[in-house]
Design a protein around this motif. Structure first.
Motif, short mmCIF file in Angstrom:
data_model
loop_
_atom_site.label_atom_id
_atom_site.label_comp_id
_atom_site.label_asym_id
_atom_site.label_seq_id
_atom_site.Cartn_x
_atom_site.Cartn_y
_atom_site.Cartn_z
N LEU A 20 0.81 -1.21 0.00
CA LEU A 20 0.00 0.00 0.00
C LEU A 20 0.85 1.27 0.00
O LEU A 20 0.70 2.15 -0.86
CB LEU A 20 -0.92 -0.01 1.22
CG LEU A 20 -1.82 1.21 1.42
CD1 LEU A 20 -2.81 1.32 0.26
CD2 LEU A 20 -2.56 1.13 2.75
N ILE A 21 1.76 1.36 0.96
CA ILE A 21 2.56 2.58 1.12
C ILE A 21 3.60 2.72 0.00
O ILE A 21 3.88 3.82 -0.47
CB ILE A 21 3.24 2.59 2.50
CG1 ILE A 21 2.16 2.63 3.60
CG2 ILE A 21 4.18 3.78 2.65
CD1 ILE A 21 2.71 2.53 5.00
N GLY A 22 4.16 1.59 -0.44
CA GLY A 22 5.17 1.64 -1.49
C GLY A 22 4.65 2.18 -2.80
O GLY A 22 5.43 2.64 -3.64
N SER A 23 3.33 2.12 -2.99
CA SER A 23 2.75 2.59 -4.25
C SER A 23 2.80 4.11 -4.40
O SER A 23 2.77 4.62 -5.52
CB SER A 23 1.29 2.12 -4.36
OG SER A 23 1.23 0.71 -4.30
N PHE A 24 2.86 4.84 -3.26
CA PHE A 24 2.87 6.31 -3.36
C PHE A 24 3.82 6.97 -2.37
O PHE A 24 3.67 8.15 -2.04
CB PHE A 24 1.46 6.87 -3.15
CG PHE A 24 0.82 6.44 -1.86
CD1 PHE A 24 1.07 7.11 -0.67
CD2 PHE A 24 -0.03 5.33 -1.82
CE1 PHE A 24 0.49 6.72 0.52
CE2 PHE A 24 -0.61 4.93 -0.62
CZ PHE A 24 -0.36 5.62 0.54
N LEU A 29 10.65 9.20 2.46
CA LEU A 29 10.24 7.98 3.15
C LEU A 29 10.88 6.76 2.51
O LEU A 29 11.29 5.81 3.20
CB LEU A 29 8.71 7.85 3.10
CG LEU A 29 8.10 6.69 3.88
CD1 LEU A 29 8.49 6.76 5.35
CD2 LEU A 29 6.58 6.68 3.72
N ALA A 30 11.02 6.81 1.17
CA ALA A 30 11.69 5.71 0.46
C ALA A 30 13.13 5.58 0.94
O ALA A 30 13.65 4.48 1.10
CB ALA A 30 11.64 5.96 -1.04
N ARG A 31 13.77 6.71 1.20
CA ARG A 31 15.15 6.67 1.66
C ARG A 31 15.25 6.11 3.08
O ARG A 31 16.25 5.48 3.43
CB ARG A 31 15.76 8.07 1.60
CG ARG A 31 15.91 8.61 0.18
CD ARG A 31 16.73 9.88 0.15
NE ARG A 31 18.12 9.62 0.54
CZ ARG A 31 19.03 10.58 0.65
NH1 ARG A 31 18.70 11.84 0.43
NH2 ARG A 31 20.27 10.27 1.00
N VAL A 32 14.23 6.33 3.89
CA VAL A 32 14.20 5.73 5.24
C VAL A 32 14.13 4.22 5.12
O VAL A 32 14.85 3.47 5.80
CB VAL A 32 13.01 6.27 6.05
CG1 VAL A 32 12.86 5.50 7.36
CG2 VAL A 32 13.18 7.75 6.33
N PHE A 33 13.22 3.72 4.24
CA PHE A 33 13.13 2.28 4.01
C PHE A 33 14.48 1.73 3.53
O PHE A 33 14.94 0.68 4.00
CB PHE A 33 12.07 1.96 2.94
CG PHE A 33 10.69 2.41 3.28
CD1 PHE A 33 10.31 2.64 4.60
CD2 PHE A 33 9.74 2.60 2.28
CE1 PHE A 33 9.02 3.05 4.90
CE2 PHE A 33 8.46 3.01 2.58
CZ PHE A 33 8.10 3.23 3.91
#
Length: 389
Positions: A20-24, A29-33
């Protein structure tokens, strides 16, 4: 009353939220992941050789304790059953899975720490020694402790294994859902998550069917040798199966396994010796799961698994999983080193393997312990119920 939120629900929630979250997800936030996955992946690389050493060395050392002929027969049948399970899984998965999945789905997905965005932090954690060095050292020390009867070294490795088990139970397992969350967020971003989730469903159903085929083979052999109805024997062992489903631990199920194995008619002395031993060295259900998942992940990356490359992996897997800890995911944790060194798995593939494995870990454990009853009967038949030395 406190409701326990188990590992499997956490894994399922992590996958759902990742998709869900990866879609947008925004870039920050992507860099935190990416940062978390990079650090966690480095830690896994660091801990894998220690897991191998901590599991295998004391496991081999403890195989030296007991009766000669009975110990040898029990070890042989446990290893033989595990290898047959791995070959069965390879044949089934290479025949069935290509019909339900698109090969090469993951071929354009990079490692999780680089796919979405650059990591905020790079933390190198080089292993103390490599995977093969750990295997050789574990064999050397394990055989040495068994042959010399060294109590001091066995005591040290027992404590070392306890430290590793605590690390798995209180560090790796709790953090795995976050790692899997990041991986599936990455896949959702890359547009490959639909095919991968469909693979989960197909592999799950196939593995459960293979578990029961393996149990039927084991109890057909035990029933034929002892002139008893294999279905009656399998029914007798069902309490052990369902206990293992709940505990997810072969060790915790030993009392029930012993009790039910005695009801099959096997000699009590053989059962009392063999069942605790099989709880640590017989992993046919876990092997089916690991091999099936490995083939599925390889197909996703566009690789065509060959029997010549998988067979050595299966042979080593039967040894590497000796004395895998009584915690969820213990077998796949012990297998990570082989997946990396023999099959060339990267961190994305390892995370998929872990997610696939943990989704049905309890079923693999249940198959392991239920098969212990059949192997106890087979060993009893070949030893005539005596503890030969």
């Amino acid at each position: 009353m406190k409701i326990k939120f188990g590992l499997l629900p956490r894994i399922i929630l992590a996958i759902a939220l990742g998709v869900l979250i990866g879609s947008f997800a925004p870039e920050w936030l992507a860099r935190v992941f990416a940062t978390f996955n990079a650090i966690f992946g480095s830690f896994l690389n660091f801990i894998v050789p220690l897991i191998i050493l901590g599991f295998i060395a004391p496991g081999i050392a403890k195989l030296g304790k007991g009766s000669g002929k009975l110990l040898g027969l029990a070890t042989f049948f446990a290893y033989f059953s595990t290898i047959i399970a791995g070959i069965l899984a390879f044949m089934a998965s290479t025949t069935i899975l290509p019909n339900f999945m698109k090969a090469g789905t993951m071929s354009n997905i990079d490692d999780p720490e680089h796919a979405l965005a650059a990591s905020y932090l790079t933390l190198e954690m080089p292993p103390v020694f490599g995977v093969m060095s750990a295997l050789i050292l574990a064999f050397l020390l394990g055989i040495g402790m068994a042959s010399t009867g060294s109590k001091t070294m066995v005591s040290f490795f027992d404590e070392f294994q306890a430290v590793i088990e605590k690390t798995i139970s209180y560090v790796i397992i709790p953090l795995l859902p976050f790692h899997i969350f990041g991986i599936f967020g990455n896949m959702a971003y890359g547009g490959a998550v639909a095919e991968i989730l469909s693979l989960f469903a197909v592999v799950f159903v196939m593995i459960i069917i293979l578990h029961w085929i393996m149990l039927l083979l084991q109890y057909t052999a035990a029933g034929t040798l002892n002139k008893k109805n294999p279905f009656f024997l399998l029914k007798t062992m069902m309490p052990a199966y369902f206990t293992a489903l709940g505990t997810q631990s072969s060790a915790a199920t030993i009392p029930v396994t012993v009790q039910q194995a005695r009801k099959t008619g096997a000699n009590e002395r053989v059962v009392d010796f063999a069942v605790p031993l099989f709880a640590t060295i017989h992993l046919s259900g876990s092997t089916i799961t690991i091999v099936s998942c490995a083939v599925g992940v390889m197909l996703l990356t566009g690789e065509v698994p060959a029997f010549g490359s998988i067979l050595p992996f299966i042979l080593m897997l039967g040894v590497t999983m000796i004395a895998a800890p009584g915690v969820p995911g213990g077998a796949v944790m012990a297998a990570i080193g082989l997946l990396e060194s023999m099959l060339g798995f990267d961190q994305t593939m390892i995370a998929l393997m872990i997610a696939l494995y943990l989704a049905q870990d309890s079923f693999g454990t249940a198959t392991n312990v239920t098969g212990d009853g059949a192997l106890s009967m087979i060993v009893d038949r070949f030893t005539n119920g005596k503890k030969a030395v």
